[in-house]
Design an enzyme around this catalytic site. Structure first.
Site, PDB file in Angstrom:
ATOM      1  CB  THR A 181      -0.968  -0.008   1.205  1.00  0.00           C
ATOM      2  OG1 THR A 181      -1.737   1.181   1.193  1.00  0.00           O
ATOM      3  CG2 THR A 181      -0.243  -0.099   2.528  1.00  0.00           C
ATOM      4  CD  GLU A 326      -2.919  -0.535   5.759  1.00  0.00           C
ATOM      5  OE1 GLU A 326      -3.859  -0.501   4.935  1.00  0.00           O
ATOM      6  OE2 GLU A 326      -2.071   0.361   5.852  1.00  0.00           O
ATOM      7  CE  LYS A 434      -4.194  18.883  10.807  1.00  0.00           C
ATOM      8  NZ  LYS A 434      -3.371  18.176   9.832  1.00  0.00           N
ATOM      9  CD1 TRP A 439      -8.087  20.284  12.943  1.00  0.00           C
ATOM     10  CD2 TRP A 439      -9.014  18.333  13.482  1.00  0.00           C
ATOM     11  NE1 TRP A 439      -7.148  19.560  13.627  1.00  0.00           N
ATOM     12  CE2 TRP A 439      -7.693  18.360  13.975  1.00  0.00           C
ATOM     13  CE3 TRP A 439      -9.788  17.189  13.693  1.00  0.00           C
ATOM     14  CZ2 TRP A 439      -7.135  17.294  14.679  1.00  0.00           C
ATOM     15  CZ3 TRP A 439      -9.236  16.129  14.387  1.00  0.00           C
ATOM     16  CH2 TRP A 439      -7.922  16.181  14.876  1.00  0.00           C
TER      17      TRP A 439
HETATM   18  P1  ADP Z   1      -3.945   4.026  -0.216  1.00  0.00           P
HETATM   19  O1  ADP Z   1      -5.122   4.848  -0.675  1.00  0.00           O
HETATM   20  O2  ADP Z   1      -3.251   4.608   0.969  1.00  0.00           O
HETATM   21  O3  ADP Z   1      -3.071   3.546  -1.300  1.00  0.00           O
HETATM   22  P2  ADP Z   1      -5.814   1.976   0.557  1.00  0.00           P
HETATM   23  O4  ADP Z   1      -6.350   1.680  -0.754  1.00  0.00           O
HETATM   24  O5  ADP Z   1      -5.544   0.891   1.504  1.00  0.00           O
HETATM   25  O6  ADP Z   1      -4.482   2.686   0.390  1.00  0.00           O
HETATM   26  O7  ADP Z   1      -6.733   3.085   1.165  1.00  0.00           O
HETATM   27  C1  ADP Z   1      -7.266   3.078   2.440  1.00  0.00           C
HETATM   28  C2  ADP Z   1      -7.779   4.440   2.762  1.00  0.00           C
HETATM   29  O8  ADP Z   1      -8.753   4.861   1.815  1.00  0.00           O
HETATM   30  C3  ADP Z   1      -8.467   4.526   4.095  1.00  0.00           C
HETATM   31  O9  ADP Z   1      -7.539   4.662   5.135  1.00  0.00           O
HETATM   32  C4  ADP Z   1      -9.343   5.751   3.913  1.00  0.00           C
HETATM   33  O10 ADP Z   1      -8.633   6.939   4.129  1.00  0.00           O
HETATM   34  C5  ADP Z   1      -9.712   5.691   2.445  1.00  0.00           C
HETATM   35  N1  ADP Z   1     -11.040   5.105   2.271  1.00  0.00           N
HETATM   36  C6  ADP Z   1     -11.363   3.841   1.970  1.00  0.00           C
HETATM   37  N2  ADP Z   1     -12.696   3.682   1.864  1.00  0.00           N
HETATM   38  C7  ADP Z   1     -13.249   4.886   2.109  1.00  0.00           C
HETATM   39  C8  ADP Z   1     -14.583   5.384   2.171  1.00  0.00           C
HETATM   40  N3  ADP Z   1     -15.622   4.613   1.940  1.00  0.00           N
HETATM   41  N4  ADP Z   1     -14.752   6.682   2.473  1.00  0.00           N
HETATM   42  C9  ADP Z   1     -13.703   7.486   2.699  1.00  0.00           C
HETATM   43  N5  ADP Z   1     -12.429   7.082   2.654  1.00  0.00           N
HETATM   44  C10 ADP Z   1     -12.193   5.800   2.369  1.00  0.00           C
END
Ligand code: ADP
Length: 539
Positions: A181, A326, A434, A439
């Site tokens: 990832t 993860e 921020k 926030w």
């Molecule tokens: P990356 O985007 O870091 O390559 P992942 O595909 O594992 O890795 O993404 C996970 C992240 O995507 C989560 O930690 C979250 O921030 C975001 N995410 C996943 N599903 C959703 C959702 N339904 N709504 C908002 N954010 C989401």
């Protein structure tokens, strides 16, 4: 109770035995091909025997660089089925990161789609652990390549043993798969999946209150098989005997719309940017989408506007879920509870645009400096998750310490929890804006903007501000036929009644395209850099 190991090979064995006639529809470079599970089973067994002959050993990693198609599906079962580790490589990462992860995983074998061969040729001298390149092509002849030694996937199958047995002497906690990832900074982080985790996650996908995958589905994962195992669908759908539609290389929204209509797809899964594209295509009015029972959307927040458009214009039910590499990835699903049927349509939509409730089998909590937040939909904190399909480390990586503490995964996502236990993601820690010590949620602003009829895509990011520290700026891609000059004011007027004054973007900037990550999410890091340039030039 009996302690029977949960193994990946057994998922396909069930499909072979009970659903030999059901099919996998695979779009490859040369068109659409169809295979029964009987055929997929036999081909997988041949592959298992072939890669053993090539010398792949128990526990070693075999990498795949491939689109969503039947051959990739076969590697999903053949590699863990012989007790080796399936490493799905994200082909959209930079070449430097691809080199890093192949070396970090110490891949011994690489499965490569024919159109990706040139990409691998360029890095071949930097990946010394790889001892064999297996090229996936429909052609009888291998494409000309400098890769050495190169094998034809189909030739290996032809020479393989159709009765090769799946290994049974496997500890269910052993590694079955891995996927890297992307990190905010530094190299990608490796997440490893056990046999047990994959099987339990497959059960979870079958629950009626999650995605309810079943035999009666015609399931089309649009999310790539190199991204969190296409959200686990290939494993679960094979186990349940669903028909699978694998949309193959470089598909367009038109290809997806045609597959849905022609194959009678009942459930499909992908990130919001895919659904934005599909929506635009469906608006041509040329497609019958009545077979769809769910468009599963995750990876980024599903804008309320998309949910509304799919459901009202096309009568296609939308299902919003949250997860991470993860977390295998299914972690939460947004569904209404039975007693919420009397909410107004607006309230229902609000609830379903949240990320939802933690699925059975997992636990979550949201914490800040004061401890667990109140379940009031307002208190914000970091989301923590634990359970049997949640990773407990990054593969050989000292970033493990920070993300995994006291038996919990620290997700890096900031969330609120409402009285129903439903989480709403406010932002990723790194994307929160921020402003003057308070926030602002970029996600809330984006969702509101994407609800406007003129907006195709919207991404809101922080820009540095001398007085307020950071201020939000909205980057917008307009739909065709809308004028930038007039829309700027109109969008501001549209946002004003929905947000506190200090939440409103300082500026709206129109773009032709918003930069995206390797998996189709808005690439905010890049956007922030572009904006810095933009403002420097203006001042
Ligand atoms: P990356 O985007 O870091 O390559 P992942 O595909 O594992 O890795 O993404 C996970 C992240 O995507 C989560 O930690 C979250 O921030 C975001 N995410 C996943 N599903 C959703 C959702 N339904 N709504 C908002 N954010 C989401």
């Amino acid at each position: 109770m009996m302690n029977v190991p949960l193994t990946v090979g057994s998922l396909l064995e069930r499909a072979e035995k009970y659903f030999p006639k059901k099919t996998v529809v695979s779009r490859t470079h040369s068109g659409i091909q169809r295979f029964t599970y009987k055929e997929i089973g036999e081909r997988t067994r041949r592959l298992m025997s072939a890669i053993k002959k090539l010398g792949l050993q128990t526990g070693e990693r075999a990498g795949t660089m491939a689109w969503n198609h039947h051959r990739h599906l076969e590697t999903y079962f053949a590699i863990p089925g012989m007790h080796a580790v399936l490493h799905t490589i994200n082909i959209r990462l930079s070449p430097e990161h691809i080199v890093y992860i192949i070396n970090h995983a110490e891949d011994q074998v690489l499965f490569i789609d024919e159109d990706l061969v040139p990409l691998v040729e360029k890095i071949a001298d930097q990946i010394p652990t790889v001892k064999a390149f297996i090229i996936m092509t429909d052609q009888a002849e291998l494409p000309k390549t400098t890769l050495q030694p190169a094998y034809s996937y189909e030739q290996l199958l032809a020479e393989g043993n159709p009765q090769e047995a799946f290994m049974t002497d496997i500890d269910e906690n052993d590694l079955a798969g891995m996927c890297y990832t992307s990190a905010t900074t530094g190299n990608p982080k490796g997440v490893i999946y056990s046999h047990r985790g994959i099987v339990l996650h497959s059960y979870a996908l079958g629950l009626a209150d999650t995605t309810a995958l079943s035999e009666s589905d015609v399931a089309m994962p649009v999310v790539p098989m190199f991204h969190v195992n296409a959200w686990g669908m290939p494993f679960a759908n094979t186990w349940f005997g669903s028909t699978q539609v694998l949309p193959g290389p470089r598909f367009t929204p038109k290809v997806l719309a045609e597959l849905i209509a022609e194959e009678g797809v009942t459930i499909t899964a992908g990130v919001p940017t895919i659904w934005l594209g599909l929506l635009k295509e469906l608006e041509t009015g040329n497609y019958n989408t009545s077979s769809l029972r769910a468009v599963l959307c995750g990876g980024s927040a599903a804008p309320r506007g998309i949910i509304h458009a799919f459901e009202t214009k096309f009568k296609v039910p939308f299902l919003h879920a949250f997860g991470m590499t993860e977390t295998s990835p299914l972690a939460t699903v947004a569904r209404l509870k039975s007693y919420q049927s009397d909410l107004s349509e607006e309230e229902k939509l609000d609830q379903r645009a949240k990320q939802g409730m933690i699925v059975p089998g997992l636990e979550m909590k949201v914490i800040n400096d004061q401890g667990e937040v109140n379940w009031d939909g307002a208190d914000m904190g970091e989301l923590l998750i634990r359970g049997p399909w949640i990773a407990d480390e990054y593969y050989r990586d000292d970033r493990t310490e920070q993300a995994f503490q006291d038996g919990w995964l620290y997700t890096g996502d900031v969330a609120t929890v409402d009285e129903e236990g439903v989480i709403k993601l406010v932002d990723r820690t790194k994307d929160l804006i921020k402003s003057g010590g308070e926030w602002i949620s970029s996600v809330d602003l984006e969702n509101a903007l994407m609800g406007h009829e003129a907006v195709f895509e919207a991404s809101v990011v922080a820009v540095p501000h001398p007085e307020w520290q950071e201020r939000p700026v909205a980057c917008i891609v307009l739909k065709d036929g809308f004028d930038e000059e007039t829309m700027k004011q109109e969008l501001m007027d549209y946002l004003s009644p929905q947000f506190a004054k200090w939440w409103l973007p300082d500026d709206i900037i129109f773009m032709k395209e918003i930069p995206k990550t390797s998996v189709g999410k808005f690439l905010k890091r890049e956007l922030r850099a572009q904006l810095e340039d933009y403002f420097m030039k203006q001042n």
